[in-house]
Design a protein around this motif. Sequence first.
Motif, short mmCIF file in Angstrom:
data_model
loop_
_atom_site.label_atom_id
_atom_site.label_comp_id
_atom_site.label_asym_id
_atom_site.label_seq_id
_atom_site.Cartn_x
_atom_site.Cartn_y
_atom_site.Cartn_z
N GLN A 1 0.83 -1.21 0.00
CA GLN A 1 0.00 0.00 0.00
C GLN A 1 0.86 1.25 0.00
O GLN A 1 0.58 2.22 -0.71
N ALA A 2 1.93 1.23 0.81
CA ALA A 2 2.83 2.39 0.86
C ALA A 2 3.46 2.64 -0.51
O ALA A 2 3.58 3.79 -0.95
N LYS A 3 3.83 1.57 -1.19
CA LYS A 3 4.41 1.70 -2.52
C LYS A 3 3.38 2.26 -3.50
O LYS A 3 3.68 3.13 -4.33
N LEU A 4 2.14 1.76 -3.42
CA LEU A 4 1.08 2.26 -4.30
C LEU A 4 0.78 3.72 -4.05
O LEU A 4 0.41 4.47 -4.96
N ASP A 5 0.96 4.15 -2.79
CA ASP A 5 0.72 5.55 -2.44
C ASP A 5 1.84 6.47 -2.91
O ASP A 5 1.77 7.68 -2.71
N GLY A 6 2.88 5.88 -3.49
CA GLY A 6 3.95 6.70 -4.05
C GLY A 6 5.19 6.81 -3.20
O GLY A 6 6.04 7.67 -3.45
N ALA A 7 5.34 5.94 -2.18
CA ALA A 7 6.52 6.01 -1.32
C ALA A 7 7.79 5.74 -2.10
O ALA A 7 7.92 4.73 -2.78
#
Length: 536
Positions: free
Chosen positions: A227-233
């Motif tokens: 999720q963090a990666k999908l959020d652009g992290a």
Amino acid sequence: MPKIRNALLLASSALMLNACTSTAPIEQKQAEAQTEVIAQPKAASALPSETLQAMDQQQLKRLLSNAAANQDWQAYLIYNQQLWVLSNDKQQADLEEQAWSIISSLNSAQIMQLQNSRSETVQAWLDLKTTLNQQNSAFDLGIINLQSFSADASFHKHLLPRLLEQRQQLSGAEQIAVLLPFDGKYKIVSNQIRNGIVKAYLASNQQATIRFYDSTDLANIQNLYSQAKLDGATRIIGPLRKQAIKELAGYQDASLVALNEVENSQFVQFSFLSANPSQQMLDKLQAANYERIGIMTTDNKKSLADAQQLQYLWQQLGHKAQIHIYPDSNPRLRKALGALINEDASIERKNNLRWMLGQNLDYFPRTRQDLDALVVFDNEQRMAVFRPQLDFFTIDMPILGSSALTPSDFQHKKINADMKDVRFLTYPAVLQPVDLSNKFEAFGWDSFLVSRHLNNLRDGACLTDGKTGILSLDDNRIRQKYVWAQYSKRGELNASQPLPIKQRLSTEAETANATNTEQLEAVTPDNNAIEVLPAN
């Protein structure tokens, strides 16, 4: 505009912590924000009418203030809208900001309560909050819906245009995701680490955004990471617990900095205890040409392990180290010190002489004088008991302690004359705390620092401005090098002075001295004497 953008980042972030599930991002409002659930609002006696009543600004201001005091947020939003209609342009902008600050700070229980409201005003603010948490097409659709179905909402005039502009400016910025367990037994530690991260962010150029995620649920760690990666992290700090890190151990992510250490991980790991204090202790003693040291430690697992490692390393160099271990629970500190300095042997010799002479004797114990330094692995309270006893026995040698002597509150360090001249390993933040309060805030600060400078660390650079130590990267593990602190004669804490250097004898003199010492120890193993006078 950057100041406004940064204010938005904090204002719309941290107080969301309790409003999120384990998969939803938690954003940070300010460094001192806490994650405890806000008290539930008192039930309103009646839902205010959304039709503007015959009330002036002062009446509406009083109603608005009362609603805030009672945490009746649906009434607050309705009165805010009515007051907005009667206000000038600047006042309207302030009211929009106030409402946004409130809606951004509510926890999950309060949000659920507002979701049951029949008020169009309340629902419009909830829709705004939801939309701004969306990405890509979901965000675009949310904005269209706000413009179509909530066209009369007050936030359209000033707030939403500003938020959209800031979002556009931040769209290309670096994003740092922080995975911490904000519930359960790690809650307090996580809050302190979070505060340290935010304080480091505020002291930086603030070119990145930070989003906090609750990693309490171990079963959801991989989904949370995704999720963090999908959020652009673009960078990730955490997780904290070893079990959580093991769930991600197979991930080859060069942007991730875990906050603990496990075996066989593919990413950088930064443990709170990543220093090698025994080696630093060894280096300091060697630099002073010391040969014989005494070591005192409790049977606490970590203290004992550190003490035994120091003894082993010291003996490997051909030096002598005598260790005395005492119980961590109900220790007899006076007896423990006496055992190390051979007080009991001195008392025994006095008793033997008294028996041989057949008369009482005035007596003062003559303890061993052959130690170059004493190293104590224990806390401040017990060190403060040991230190005056050494003065009583007229033992003049350097006293060294471990990082266990680090004060718990960096901002309010106590003066302790009983600790005079004691040197110990600690974190740089103890001597220069800035606005950091404790060791976990310092750890949070450094985790932010490490995340921002990973590439430099991989190139062999050291971070000399770390708050937990000088930081370097070795085989995917961050290493700390502590600093030395020292209590002055008045008991104030300062940077440490160098140890007194012991002058080495020539080779021939060393050989002769060693022979004499061995002969003396063969007669009196504790190398002690005793002063005896007949009693009057």
